[in-house]
Motif scaffolding. Structure first.
Motif, PDB file in Angstrom:
ATOM      1  N   UNK A  27     -26.367  24.508  92.330  1.00 56.36           N
ATOM      2  CA  UNK A  27     -24.882  24.593  91.808  1.00 56.36           C
ATOM      3  C   UNK A  27     -24.829  25.556  90.662  1.00 56.36           C
ATOM      4  N   UNK A  28     -24.374  26.619  90.656  1.00 58.21           N
ATOM      5  CA  UNK A  28     -24.177  27.481  89.521  1.00 58.21           C
ATOM      6  C   UNK A  28     -23.275  28.630  90.114  1.00 58.21           C
ATOM      7  N   UNK A  81     -23.499  15.919  89.215  1.00 59.49           N
ATOM      8  CA  UNK A  81     -24.712  16.685  88.700  1.00 59.49           C
ATOM      9  C   UNK A  81     -24.233  18.188  87.956  1.00 59.49           C
ATOM     10  N   UNK A  82     -23.101  18.627  88.231  1.00 64.89           N
ATOM     11  CA  UNK A  82     -22.326  19.700  87.581  1.00 64.89           C
ATOM     12  C   UNK A  82     -20.963  19.613  87.362  1.00 64.89           C
ATOM     13  N   UNK A 101     -27.945  24.183  88.390  1.00 57.51           N
ATOM     14  CA  UNK A 101     -28.396  22.766  88.373  1.00 57.51           C
ATOM     15  C   UNK A 101     -29.364  22.589  89.792  1.00 57.51           C
ATOM     16  N   UNK A 102     -30.536  22.350  89.847  1.00 54.62           N
ATOM     17  CA  UNK A 102     -31.177  21.966  91.019  1.00 54.62           C
ATOM     18  C   UNK A 102     -31.216  20.539  91.575  1.00 54.62           C
ATOM     19  N   UNK A 103     -30.673  20.199  92.782  1.00 59.13           N
ATOM     20  CA  UNK A 103     -30.471  19.000  93.065  1.00 59.13           C
ATOM     21  C   UNK A 103     -31.445  18.717  94.309  1.00 59.13           C
ATOM     22  N   UNK A 129     -25.338  26.503  96.673  1.00 59.12           N
ATOM     23  CA  UNK A 129     -26.374  27.248  97.398  1.00 59.12           C
ATOM     24  C   UNK A 129     -27.355  26.162  97.946  1.00 59.12           C
ATOM     25  N   UNK A 130     -27.567  26.082  99.358  1.00 54.87           N
ATOM     26  CA  UNK A 130     -28.311  25.252  99.959  1.00 54.87           C
ATOM     27  C   UNK A 130     -29.762  25.852 100.497  1.00 54.87           C
TER      28      UNK A 130
END
Length: 273
Positions: free
Chosen positions: A68-69, A18-19, A44-46, A78-79
């Motif tokens: 993810x950034x 994803x990233x 990126x939002x997953x 970051x959850x």
């Protein structure tokens, strides 16, 4: 390769695809603290639903996605939303993501939560660095056959909340002017809030705050060799310490009011890792 290893590898591969970022630090946001996710840059939002073998986050105010950034010019996971035992998950399922983080090469796990205060020297709205925890649930993420690739069968919990990271957090609190308490966190399974008798008992046993999360992740993080830090936002008095009934909206409201200070503290900490 056994099923547990395959599940972790598949989840880790999905996240890596994803990233291009390869963070060594992960942050978990607790109840009412999801606003911190907006500080992630180039993220990126997953959704958790798109990550194989991830549970679903069903708790109110938990977004249920991985970002993810970068934060403070450092790559991070970051959850936004976590998994709880009270959602019907085992300790191992609630902490599955920690094993995935180990597969991804993460070294530092920074946890946040909302908690009820027991120590009357503290005040609702205070931020408390967790020094240690009390877990009388009888549960562990490592119950059953040990999987050596994640960690040893028996492992020491004496420094579960890294003394090195706690010292760094105190230094960051001084630099940012944020008042940071320190104390012991007691885990209770929920989803019901504690009774006044339970709060009195926990206070006698040395607990400063109480909540329904965090401990599964910390046990697994120690097993996996990750350095772990936790900051609790003390959102309310424990049962019996105030004439007011406990309400989840109050928890989220108080946590939201302290999101700015918590964000400043986390950003300073991430910048120094």
């Amino acid at each position: 390769m056994d099923k547990a290893e395959m599940a972790c590898q598949l989840a880790a591969q999905t996240i890596q695809n994803a990233s291009p970022l390869r963070p060594q630090t992960a942050v978990v946001l607790g109840s009412g603290l999801g606003g911190f996710a907006s500080a992630v840059q180039g993220g990126v939002q997953l959704p958790y639903a798109d990550i194989p073998h991830f549970p679903r986050a069903t708790a109110p105010s938990h977004a249920g996605e991985l970002l993810i950034g970068t934060l403070a010019d450092h790559p991070v996971y970051v959850f936004s939303g976590r998994f709880h035992y009270y959602e019907g998950l085992s300790f191992r399922r609630a902490a599955f993501f920690v094993r995935v983080l180990k597969q991804l090469g993460v070294r530092n796990l920074l946890l946040t939560n909302a908690a009820g205060l027991i120590n009357l020297d503290f005040t609702p709205g205070d931020l408390m660095l967790v020094q240690d925890h009390i877990n009388f649930s009888g549960q562990s993420t490592c119950r059953g056959r040990n999987e050596e690739m994640f960690g040893e069968r028996f492992f020491d919990m004496s420094d579960a909340y890294s003394s090195e990271l706690r010292a760094l957090a105190h230094a960051c609190a001084e630099d940012t002017g944020v008042l940071l308490r320190e104390g012991v966190y007691a885990f209770m399974p929920g989803p019901q809030y504690e009774t006044p008798a339970e709060i009195r008992a926990l206070g006698l046993l040395g607990a400063d705050a109480v909540g329904m999360s965090t401990v599964p992740e910390v046990i697994e993080a120690v097993h996996c060799g990750l350095r772990t830090l936790c900051i609790s936002c003390l959102t309310n008095y424990g049962a019996g310490l105030s004439p007011n009934p406990l309400r989840s909206d109050e928890v989220n409201d108080i946590a939201s009011t302290r999101a700015g200070d918590l964000s400043a503290l986390l950003l300073a900490l991430i910048g120094r890792l």
